[in-house]
Structure formats: C-alpha cells, structure tokens
Design a protein around this motif. Structure first.
Motif, PDB file in Angstrom:
ATOM      1  N   SER A  38      17.584  -7.013   0.429  1.00 32.73           N
ATOM      2  CA  SER A  38      16.986  -7.074   1.757  1.00 32.73           C
ATOM      3  C   SER A  38      16.287  -8.416   1.920  1.00 32.73           C
ATOM      4  CB  SER A  38      15.990  -5.928   1.932  1.00 32.73           C
ATOM      5  OG  SER A  38      15.576  -5.822   3.256  1.00 32.73           O
ATOM      6  N   ARG A  39      16.412  -9.013   3.080  1.00 35.20           N
ATOM      7  CA  ARG A  39      15.803 -10.329   3.309  1.00 35.20           C
ATOM      8  C   ARG A  39      14.307 -10.199   3.549  1.00 35.20           C
ATOM      9  NH1 ARG A  39      19.627 -11.257   7.718  1.00 35.20           N
ATOM     10  NH2 ARG A  39      21.336 -10.283   6.638  1.00 35.20           N
ATOM     11  N   GLY A  40      13.536 -10.553   2.568  1.00 34.04           N
ATOM     12  CA  GLY A  40      12.076 -10.572   2.715  1.00 34.04           C
ATOM     13  C   GLY A  40      11.383  -9.286   2.342  1.00 34.04           C
ATOM     14  N   ARG A  41      11.699  -8.198   3.059  1.00 34.93           N
ATOM     15  CA  ARG A  41      10.989  -6.953   2.776  1.00 34.93           C
ATOM     16  C   ARG A  41      11.806  -5.758   3.240  1.00 34.93           C
ATOM     17  NH1 ARG A  41       6.145  -7.061   7.253  1.00 34.93           N
ATOM     18  NH2 ARG A  41       7.493  -7.332   9.048  1.00 34.93           N
ATOM     19  N   PHE A  42      11.357  -4.576   2.829  1.00 35.88           N
ATOM     20  CA  PHE A  42      11.946  -3.320   3.274  1.00 35.88           C
ATOM     21  C   PHE A  42      10.808  -2.381   3.637  1.00 35.88           C
ATOM     22  CE2 PHE A  42      11.313  -2.941  -1.247  1.00 35.88           C
ATOM     23  CZ  PHE A  42      10.932  -1.635  -1.464  1.00 35.88           C
ATOM     24  N   ALA A  43      11.122  -1.321   4.371  1.00 40.77           N
ATOM     25  CA  ALA A  43      10.085  -0.415   4.862  1.00 40.77           C
ATOM     26  C   ALA A  43      10.283   0.987   4.296  1.00 40.77           C
ATOM     27  CB  ALA A  43      10.118  -0.353   6.383  1.00 40.77           C
ATOM     28  N   VAL A  44       9.168   1.653   4.020  1.00 49.31           N
ATOM     29  CA  VAL A  44       9.155   3.057   3.605  1.00 49.31           C
ATOM     30  C   VAL A  44       8.335   3.796   4.647  1.00 49.31           C
ATOM     31  CG1 VAL A  44       8.494   4.696   1.804  1.00 49.31           C
ATOM     32  CG2 VAL A  44       9.305   2.409   1.170  1.00 49.31           C
ATOM     33  N   GLU A  45       8.963   4.793   5.293  1.00 52.00           N
ATOM     34  CA  GLU A  45       8.306   5.514   6.375  1.00 52.00           C
ATOM     35  C   GLU A  45       8.203   6.999   6.062  1.00 52.00           C
ATOM     36  OE1 GLU A  45      11.288   4.337   9.218  1.00 52.00           O
ATOM     37  OE2 GLU A  45       9.890   2.912  10.130  1.00 52.00           O
ATOM     38  N   LEU A  46       7.031   7.546   6.290  1.00 51.13           N
ATOM     39  CA  LEU A  46       6.774   8.982   6.139  1.00 51.13           C
ATOM     40  C   LEU A  46       6.116   9.472   7.425  1.00 51.13           C
ATOM     41  CD1 LEU A  46       5.368   8.889   2.540  1.00 51.13           C
ATOM     42  CD2 LEU A  46       7.370  10.165   3.247  1.00 51.13           C
ATOM     43  N   PRO A  47       6.556  10.605   7.951  1.00 50.84           N
ATOM     44  CA  PRO A  47       5.962  11.119   9.178  1.00 50.84           C
ATOM     45  C   PRO A  47       4.445  11.307   9.040  1.00 50.84           C
ATOM     46  CG  PRO A  47       7.910  12.381   8.592  1.00 50.84           C
ATOM     47  CD  PRO A  47       7.616  11.471   7.442  1.00 50.84           C
ATOM     48  N   GLY A  48       3.717  10.826  10.030  1.00 49.19           N
ATOM     49  CA  GLY A  48       2.267  10.992  10.052  1.00 49.19           C
ATOM     50  C   GLY A  48       1.488   9.964   9.262  1.00 49.19           C
ATOM     51  N   LEU A  49       2.177   9.048   8.573  1.00 49.06           N
ATOM     52  CA  LEU A  49       1.496   8.015   7.779  1.00 49.06           C
ATOM     53  C   LEU A  49       1.916   6.630   8.238  1.00 49.06           C
ATOM     54  CD1 LEU A  49       1.875   9.566   4.214  1.00 49.06           C
ATOM     55  CD2 LEU A  49      -0.150   9.600   5.665  1.00 49.06           C
ATOM     56  N   ALA A  50       1.111   5.654   7.917  1.00 44.75           N
ATOM     57  CA  ALA A  50       1.444   4.273   8.268  1.00 44.75           C
ATOM     58  C   ALA A  50       2.669   3.823   7.473  1.00 44.75           C
ATOM     59  CB  ALA A  50       0.262   3.352   7.967  1.00 44.75           C
ATOM     60  N   THR A  51       3.525   3.031   8.104  1.00 41.13           N
ATOM     61  CA  THR A  51       4.715   2.499   7.442  1.00 41.13           C
ATOM     62  C   THR A  51       4.308   1.466   6.399  1.00 41.13           C
ATOM     63  OG1 THR A  51       6.027   2.851   9.433  1.00 41.13           O
ATOM     64  CG2 THR A  51       6.898   1.296   7.828  1.00 41.13           C
ATOM     65  N   LEU A  52       4.933   1.544   5.222  1.00 36.42           N
ATOM     66  CA  LEU A  52       4.713   0.550   4.171  1.00 36.42           C
ATOM     67  C   LEU A  52       5.802  -0.514   4.277  1.00 36.42           C
ATOM     68  CD1 LEU A  52       4.049   2.788   1.043  1.00 36.42           C
ATOM     69  CD2 LEU A  52       2.362   1.531   2.388  1.00 36.42           C
TER      70      LEU A  52
END
Length: 68
Positions: A38-52
């Motif tokens: 992935s170029r630069g970064r990737f995201a981890v998302e969980l419902p109800g929490l801030a995206t990492l």
C-alpha cells in the motif's frame, strides 16, 4: 473489521480475546500483499471506533514475508 489499502480492501472477521481483537489470515492471503505494498498507509476500521491509519513500511513487509 474492515481493512482498506490503496489497492482495495475487504472485511475480515475479528474475535475478541481479552482486551484485544484478533483477525486470523492465512500467510498466502492477498490482503497481506495489499497491506505490504500500500502506498504510504492503510486503514483499519471498526464500527463505533475511530479509524486507525497505519504506515505501510519495509518492516511490515519483512514480517509478512517471514510468516510465509
């Protein structure tokens, strides 16, 4: 848990273990390559929490390769 990379992404099952969540992937899973390249970064998302937003680094690529 949703994982988003510059190449796409998908939802993976995550199981609570104590105070953490565990998502198991097989070493040959194409999502790991998407994360590593992935170029630069990737995201981890969980419902109800801030995206990492996490950096995609050479160290992460090495860990993925070592697990194979």
């Amino acid at each position: 848990m949703a994982i988003a990379t510059t190449d796409g992404g998908r939802t993976v099952n995550a199981t609570p273990v104590g105070n953490t969540l565990v998502a198991a992937l097989i070493p040959a899973d194409a999502l790991l390559d998407s994360i590593a390249f992935s170029r630069g970064r990737f995201a981890v998302e969980l419902p109800g929490l801030a995206t990492l937003y996490l950096p995609s680094s050479a160290e992460l690529s090495r860990v993925i390769e070592d697990c194979r």
